[in-house]
Scaffold this motif. Structure first.
Motif, PDB file in Angstrom:
ATOM      1  N   PRO A  73       0.835  -1.207   0.000  1.00  0.00           N
ATOM      2  CA  PRO A  73       0.000   0.000   0.000  1.00  0.00           C
ATOM      3  C   PRO A  73       0.870   1.257   0.000  1.00  0.00           C
ATOM      4  CG  PRO A  73       0.037  -0.999   2.186  1.00  0.00           C
ATOM      5  CD  PRO A  73       0.752  -1.947   1.265  1.00  0.00           C
ATOM      6  N   VAL A  74       0.688   2.100  -0.990  1.00  0.00           N
ATOM      7  CA  VAL A  74       1.483   3.311  -1.129  1.00  0.00           C
ATOM      8  C   VAL A  74       0.544   4.504  -1.188  1.00  0.00           C
ATOM      9  CG1 VAL A  74       3.137   4.572  -2.570  1.00  0.00           C
ATOM     10  CG2 VAL A  74       3.279   2.078  -2.388  1.00  0.00           C
ATOM     11  N   PRO A  75       0.785   5.537  -0.376  1.00  0.00           N
ATOM     12  CA  PRO A  75      -0.039   6.746  -0.471  1.00  0.00           C
ATOM     13  C   PRO A  75      -0.030   7.295  -1.899  1.00  0.00           C
ATOM     14  CG  PRO A  75       1.322   6.827   1.498  1.00  0.00           C
ATOM     15  CD  PRO A  75       1.774   5.633   0.712  1.00  0.00           C
ATOM     16  N   ASP A 129      14.363  10.959  -0.004  1.00  0.00           N
ATOM     17  CA  ASP A 129      14.136   9.550  -0.333  1.00  0.00           C
ATOM     18  C   ASP A 129      12.710   9.331  -0.843  1.00  0.00           C
ATOM     19  OD1 ASP A 129      16.692   8.925   0.397  1.00  0.00           O
ATOM     20  OD2 ASP A 129      16.169   8.180   2.398  1.00  0.00           O
ATOM     21  N   VAL A 130      11.753   9.936  -0.158  1.00  0.00           N
ATOM     22  CA  VAL A 130      10.351   9.777  -0.568  1.00  0.00           C
ATOM     23  C   VAL A 130      10.135  10.395  -1.944  1.00  0.00           C
ATOM     24  CG1 VAL A 130       7.971  10.381  -0.007  1.00  0.00           C
ATOM     25  CG2 VAL A 130       9.535   9.682   1.811  1.00  0.00           C
ATOM     26  N   LYS A 131      10.710  11.577  -2.177  1.00  0.00           N
ATOM     27  CA  LYS A 131      10.555  12.237  -3.477  1.00  0.00           C
ATOM     28  C   LYS A 131      11.141  11.372  -4.589  1.00  0.00           C
ATOM     29  CE  LYS A 131       9.450  15.761  -6.099  1.00  0.00           C
ATOM     30  NZ  LYS A 131       8.035  16.136  -6.298  1.00  0.00           N
ATOM     31  N   ASN A 132      12.352  10.868  -4.387  1.00  0.00           N
ATOM     32  CA  ASN A 132      12.981  10.010  -5.400  1.00  0.00           C
ATOM     33  C   ASN A 132      12.184   8.735  -5.610  1.00  0.00           C
ATOM     34  OD1 ASN A 132      15.104  11.801  -5.816  1.00  0.00           O
ATOM     35  ND2 ASN A 132      16.405  10.836  -4.279  1.00  0.00           N
ATOM     36  N   ALA A 133      11.625   8.188  -4.527  1.00  0.00           N
ATOM     37  CA  ALA A 133      10.841   6.958  -4.653  1.00  0.00           C
ATOM     38  C   ALA A 133       9.603   7.193  -5.512  1.00  0.00           C
ATOM     39  CB  ALA A 133      10.452   6.448  -3.268  1.00  0.00           C
ATOM     40  N   LEU A 173       9.223   9.559  -7.810  1.00  0.00           N
ATOM     41  CA  LEU A 173       9.670   9.791  -9.181  1.00  0.00           C
ATOM     42  C   LEU A 173      10.065   8.477  -9.851  1.00  0.00           C
ATOM     43  CD1 LEU A 173      11.792  13.041  -8.695  1.00  0.00           C
ATOM     44  CD2 LEU A 173       9.519  12.849  -9.724  1.00  0.00           C
ATOM     45  N   ASN A 174      10.775   7.614  -9.113  1.00  0.00           N
ATOM     46  CA  ASN A 174      11.167   6.314  -9.672  1.00  0.00           C
ATOM     47  C   ASN A 174       9.948   5.442  -9.946  1.00  0.00           C
ATOM     48  OD1 ASN A 174      13.877   7.005  -9.527  1.00  0.00           O
ATOM     49  ND2 ASN A 174      14.158   6.076  -7.509  1.00  0.00           N
ATOM     50  N   LEU A 175       8.951   5.511  -9.053  1.00  0.00           N
ATOM     51  CA  LEU A 175       7.725   4.737  -9.267  1.00  0.00           C
ATOM     52  C   LEU A 175       7.006   5.216 -10.527  1.00  0.00           C
ATOM     53  CD1 LEU A 175       5.599   2.702  -8.341  1.00  0.00           C
ATOM     54  CD2 LEU A 175       4.593   4.508  -6.909  1.00  0.00           C
ATOM     55  N   GLU A 176       6.928   6.531 -10.702  1.00  0.00           N
ATOM     56  CA  GLU A 176       6.279   7.068 -11.899  1.00  0.00           C
ATOM     57  C   GLU A 176       7.030   6.656 -13.160  1.00  0.00           C
ATOM     58  OE1 GLU A 176       4.881  11.428 -13.710  1.00  0.00           O
ATOM     59  OE2 GLU A 176       5.960  11.283 -11.794  1.00  0.00           O
ATOM     60  N   ALA A 177       8.361   6.725 -13.100  1.00  0.00           N
ATOM     61  CA  ALA A 177       9.157   6.328 -14.264  1.00  0.00           C
ATOM     62  C   ALA A 177       9.018   4.835 -14.549  1.00  0.00           C
ATOM     63  CB  ALA A 177      10.629   6.692 -14.019  1.00  0.00           C
ATOM     64  N   ALA A 178       8.973   4.008 -13.487  1.00  0.00           N
ATOM     65  CA  ALA A 178       8.831   2.565 -13.678  1.00  0.00           C
ATOM     66  C   ALA A 178       7.479   2.227 -14.277  1.00  0.00           C
ATOM     67  CB  ALA A 178       9.014   1.849 -12.342  1.00  0.00           C
TER      68      ALA A 178
END
Length: 444
Positions: free
Chosen positions: A285-287, A395-399, A401-406
């Motif tokens: 579960p991710v906000p 860390d949260v911001k990069n996560a 951004l990485n999730l959106e890119a993935a």
């Protein structure tokens, strides 16, 4: 009687010296320590067994991602080190609590001399002061004294209470540190598990490529022998087959490397003997938005909570340093017996009880230096707290951004797969019909 007492006292001293000598000569070699604590080195989960040849554990059989995480949490050295630090913190609390209990000790001493003051005091404590004594020249004396002493601190400027609170905070810090280790460990297991599955999939892709190219090469040889194909086409297929075999070797090496890395994270022998069970589907579960993720991380990140506890503990150390300006009050008691031949009698016992007030007025500015150092450490911890908070947000911001890119890459890959399958089917038909070259077919 004197000879017997001296002999007994000498025997006791010799025994203590010999006993202390025995204690000072244990085997401190690495091998002996390993043997002594062999049962505490590994806590392998199910599917693990000891490999005596390399003095570590190996894992056999097929494991799921959940089982891999379970094994890592129970057997990874980093996690075991964090658990040991918690045990150390528990011991620190016990040591701090010791300050609230009275101290009790037993002693025996032997004294011999001709000092008038010592002669008088010892003879009086023996209850054997001779009459008509020449106080200026009483003569030689010897004395045995045995007894117990007790001490209880009544006031210490609050340092004992602070010491206990700091120890309790240190235990919390160690617990949060272990949570951080476990979080990083779980993330490493998941990453290594998926990397190993991906490497295993590349082996199958490489084998399928070898099978396909080898089949086409056999067909091309028949056509070349019949004069229906060019030498360059045959050579192109042979080169492509060699490349496919090289890719298969590289893929197999990459798979074994990934498998060994996963075994290492699990705290087991890196010899790749384990197998992975399928491709797990993890639902996390991710906000939905970044701000929700930051709020969740601030509430749950153990590294952030750890640095905050460090700030609190450092603030306590400032008060600990300032308490050095306050006095100390101790209650002391002593019960003892004296005799020149160690022939003690209870009707000649002695006891004293007193209170000691001690206040260091000047210590060469050492206390002010300790306060200054503690305050500087607090400033450092406050800056570290701010740095950690900024790091959590980053860390949260990069996560996110990485999730959106993935997610974007996944969508592109799914569409590309459909397009590639259609292109391959079309080029295969063109190649079989003679309208596409072998190079175009291999590219497809």
């Amino acid at each position: 009687m004197k000879t017997a007492a001296l002999s007994l006292f000498s025997t006791l001293c010799i025994f203590l010296l010999l006993f202390s000598g025995c204690l000072s000569k244990p085997d401190y070699s690495y091998e002996s320590v390993q043997r002594e604590y062999a049962d505490t080195l590994y806590r392998i989960a199910p599917l693990g067994e000891k490999d005596a040849a390399v003095d570590t554990f190996i894992i056999r059989g097929t494991i799921s991602l959940a089982k891999a995480i379970e094994i890592a949490l129970s057997n990874n050295p980093d996690n075991l080190m964090a658990a040991a630090r918690i045990e150390q913190a528990e011991a620190d609390i016990e040591a701090a609590n010791a300050s609230f209990y009275p101290g009790l000790s037993f002693y025996t001493e032997y004294t011999k001399g001709d000092a008038p003051s010592a002669y008088l005091f010892k003879k009086i404590d023996q209850r054997a002061l001779p009459p008509n004594l020449n106080f200026n020249d009483p003569g030689k004396f010897q004395n045995f004294e045995s007894g117990v002493t007790a001490r209880y601190n009544l006031y210490n400027g609050g340092r004992d209470i602070l010491r206990r609170k700091m120890a309790e905070t240190g235990r919390t810090v160690s617990q949060l540190d272990r949570q951080s280790v476990e979080n990083a460990l779980v993330a490493s297991v998941i990453s290594a598990y998926y990397n190993t599955l991906a490497a295993q999939a590349f082996i199958k892709i490489a084998q399928d490529s070898i099978t396909t190219v080898d089949a086409q090469l056999r067909v091309m040889r028949v056509r070349f022998d019949a004069g229906g194909a060019l030498k360059s086409d045959l050579l192109s297929l042979e080169v492509r087959l060699a490349q496919a075999k090289e890719e298969a070797v590289n893929s197999r090496n990459q798979w074994q490397t990934s498998l060994a890395g996963l075994a290492n994270i699990l705290g087991a022998n890196p010899e790749p003997r384990l197998r992975l069970k399928g491709r797990p589907d993890i639902k996390v579960p991710v906000p939905e938005h970044y701000l929700g993720g930051v709020a969740y991380a601030v509430m749950h990140r153990p590294d952030l909570e750890k640095i905050r506890k460090e700030v609190v503990r450092t603030r306590m150390s400032v008060d600990m340093a300032r308490a050095g300006y306050l006095p100390r009050v101790d209650l002391q008691g002593k019960y003892y017996l004296d005799d020149e031949d160690m022939a003690y009698e209870l009707d000649r016992d002695n006891w004293t009880v007193g209170m000691v007030f001690n206040w260091d007025i000047f210590t060469g500015f050492s206390r002010s230096a300790q306060v200054k150092k503690a305050e500087a450490m607090l400033e450092e911890m406050l800056s570290a707290d701010r740095k950690t908070a900024l790091g959590v947000k980053l860390d949260v911001k990069n996560a996110y951004l990485n999730l959106e890119a993935a997610q974007a890459r996944l969508a592109v890959a799914q569409k590309s797969t459909v397009a590639a399958e259609e292109s391959l089917d079309l080029v295969r038909k063109q190649y079989e019909g003679g309208s596409a070259t072998i190079t175009r077919y291999l590219e497809a």
